[in-house]
Design a protein around this motif. Structure first.
Motif, PDB file in Angstrom:
ATOM      1  N   GLY A 254      20.801  -7.871  -4.190  1.00 25.68           N
ATOM      2  CA  GLY A 254      20.625  -8.740  -3.034  1.00 25.68           C
ATOM      3  C   GLY A 254      21.447  -8.399  -1.816  1.00 25.68           C
ATOM      4  N   CYS A 255      21.946  -7.194  -1.722  1.00 26.37           N
ATOM      5  CA  CYS A 255      22.695  -6.767  -0.534  1.00 26.37           C
ATOM      6  C   CYS A 255      21.713  -6.519   0.615  1.00 26.37           C
ATOM      7  N   ILE A 256      22.244  -6.311   1.803  1.00 29.81           N
ATOM      8  CA  ILE A 256      21.417  -6.021   2.974  1.00 29.81           C
ATOM      9  C   ILE A 256      21.533  -4.526   3.273  1.00 29.81           C
ATOM     10  N   PRO A 257      20.454  -3.752   3.072  1.00 30.82           N
ATOM     11  CA  PRO A 257      20.518  -2.311   3.330  1.00 30.82           C
ATOM     12  C   PRO A 257      20.644  -1.991   4.818  1.00 30.82           C
TER      13      PRO A 257
ATOM     14  N   GLY B 132      19.593   0.268   8.040  1.00 32.86           N
ATOM     15  CA  GLY B 132      18.378   0.950   8.476  1.00 32.86           C
ATOM     16  C   GLY B 132      18.626   2.350   8.981  1.00 32.86           C
ATOM     17  N   GLN B 133      17.588   3.197   8.864  1.00 35.62           N
ATOM     18  CA  GLN B 133      17.589   4.582   9.310  1.00 35.62           C
ATOM     19  C   GLN B 133      18.793   5.336   8.744  1.00 35.62           C
ATOM     20  N   GLN B 134      19.001   5.141   7.457  1.00 33.22           N
ATOM     21  CA  GLN B 134      20.132   5.749   6.767  1.00 33.22           C
ATOM     22  C   GLN B 134      19.649   6.351   5.452  1.00 33.22           C
ATOM     23  N   GLY B 135      20.495   7.128   4.847  1.00 32.00           N
ATOM     24  CA  GLY B 135      20.225   7.666   3.519  1.00 32.00           C
ATOM     25  C   GLY B 135      19.399   8.935   3.541  1.00 32.00           C
ATOM     26  N   PRO B 136      19.191   9.510   2.378  1.00 28.85           N
ATOM     27  CA  PRO B 136      18.514  10.802   2.282  1.00 28.85           C
ATOM     28  C   PRO B 136      17.031  10.760   2.641  1.00 28.85           C
ATOM     29  N   TYR B 137      16.426   9.583   2.695  1.00 26.03           N
ATOM     30  CA  TYR B 137      15.002   9.477   3.006  1.00 26.03           C
ATOM     31  C   TYR B 137      14.763   8.908   4.407  1.00 26.03           C
ATOM     32  N   ASN B 138      15.834   8.767   5.192  1.00 24.61           N
ATOM     33  CA  ASN B 138      15.782   8.278   6.565  1.00 24.61           C
ATOM     34  C   ASN B 138      15.127   6.899   6.668  1.00 24.61           C
TER      35      ASN B 138
ATOM     36  N   TRP C   1      16.138   3.177   4.443  1.00 25.65           N
ATOM     37  CA  TRP C   1      17.204   2.193   4.332  1.00 25.65           C
ATOM     38  C   TRP C   1      18.114   2.613   3.201  1.00 25.65           C
ATOM     39  N   PHE C   2      19.385   2.328   3.370  1.00 26.76           N
ATOM     40  CA  PHE C   2      20.381   2.698   2.373  1.00 26.76           C
ATOM     41  C   PHE C   2      21.283   1.511   2.118  1.00 26.76           C
ATOM     42  N   CYS C   3      21.476   1.171   0.854  1.00 25.48           N
ATOM     43  CA  CYS C   3      22.381   0.086   0.471  1.00 25.48           C
ATOM     44  C   CYS C   3      23.706   0.707   0.033  1.00 25.48           C
ATOM     45  N   PRO C   4      24.737   0.601   0.869  1.00 27.42           N
ATOM     46  CA  PRO C   4      25.996   1.268   0.542  1.00 27.42           C
ATOM     47  C   PRO C   4      26.749   0.606  -0.616  1.00 27.42           C
TER      48      PRO C   4
ATOM     49  N   GLY D  78      24.381   2.228  -3.686  1.00 26.81           N
ATOM     50  CA  GLY D  78      23.757   3.526  -3.496  1.00 26.81           C
ATOM     51  C   GLY D  78      22.249   3.586  -3.608  1.00 26.81           C
ATOM     52  N   SER D  79      21.554   2.476  -3.461  1.00 27.40           N
ATOM     53  CA  SER D  79      20.090   2.523  -3.497  1.00 27.40           C
ATOM     54  C   SER D  79      19.555   3.052  -2.177  1.00 27.40           C
ATOM     55  N   SER D  80      18.577   3.969  -2.262  1.00 30.13           N
ATOM     56  CA  SER D  80      17.962   4.559  -1.077  1.00 30.13           C
ATOM     57  C   SER D  80      16.481   4.242  -1.053  1.00 30.13           C
TER      58      SER D  80
END
Length: 186
Positions: free
Chosen positions: A133-136, A138-144, A146-149, A152-154
């Motif tokens: 339930g975190c807030i990812p 935007g425009q981050q991570g290896p797939y450009n 969303w990335f949840c720091p 580590g979900s991308s």
């Protein structure tokens, strides 16, 4: 048959029925506040549907709206982001289900099933990571996408989970474009 056998209810019968009815009404009155507190509050009901003006969102930008206490990401994707999302084979997806409340529950997670019908550049999703339930971001991570720091979900540019502990794609809420510049969520 004796003199005391009658079909008429006695005063005692009336008192039993009246006492039982009064007890039932009293019990219902005592329990009602506990039942009523389970209803959604007025603030939640007021946000059952929101309308968002997206006229100022340029390609490559996104905005966040609040719907039912959750963030909703509304992104106008670039042609490159759309092509990137379309090129992903379904077999490469961790979650093959679209998770789009506007479609049948078993719809595949194709890019078309995740974007707005007739407006594929628009992506509308509940901005909550499906892991905890975190807030990812935007425009981050290896797939450009969303990335949840936190864990580590991308997610890719269609909001589909690609790596990390999140089990599902980000949810697409019920929405529709009511004009070229206004989207109604809910």
């Amino acid at each position: 048959m004796s003199v005391h056998d009658t079909a008429e209810p006695s005063r005692r019968d009336f008192l039993y029925i009246a006492t039982g009815a009064a007890g039932a009404v009293g019990a219902a009155a005592a329990v009602w506040p506990f039942i009523d507190q389970m209803n959604p509050d007025a603030g939640t009901l007021a946000l059952a549907a929101i309308e968002v003006n997206v006229s100022s969102v340029a390609p490559g930008q996104s905005i966040t709206a609040k719907w039912r206490g959750k963030p909703v990401f509304i992104r106008q994707r670039t042609p490159e982001e759309i092509e990137q999302a379309k090129s992903v084979p379904l077999a490469d997806l961790k979650d093959p289900v679209a998770r789009n409340q506007n479609l049948p529950a078993d719809a595949q997670a194709t890019d078309a099933n995740r974007s707005a019908p007739g407006k594929e550049q628009w992506l509308v999703m509940v901005g909550v990571c499906t892991h905890l339930g975190c807030i990812p971001l935007g425009q981050q991570g290896p797939y450009n996408g969303w990335f949840c720091p936190c864990h580590g979900s991308s997610y890719d540019t269609a909001g589909r989970i690609r790596q990390g502990p999140a089990p599902e794609n980000m949810a697409v809420p019920p929405f529709e474009f009511i004009s070229d510049t206004t989207v109604r969520v809910g």
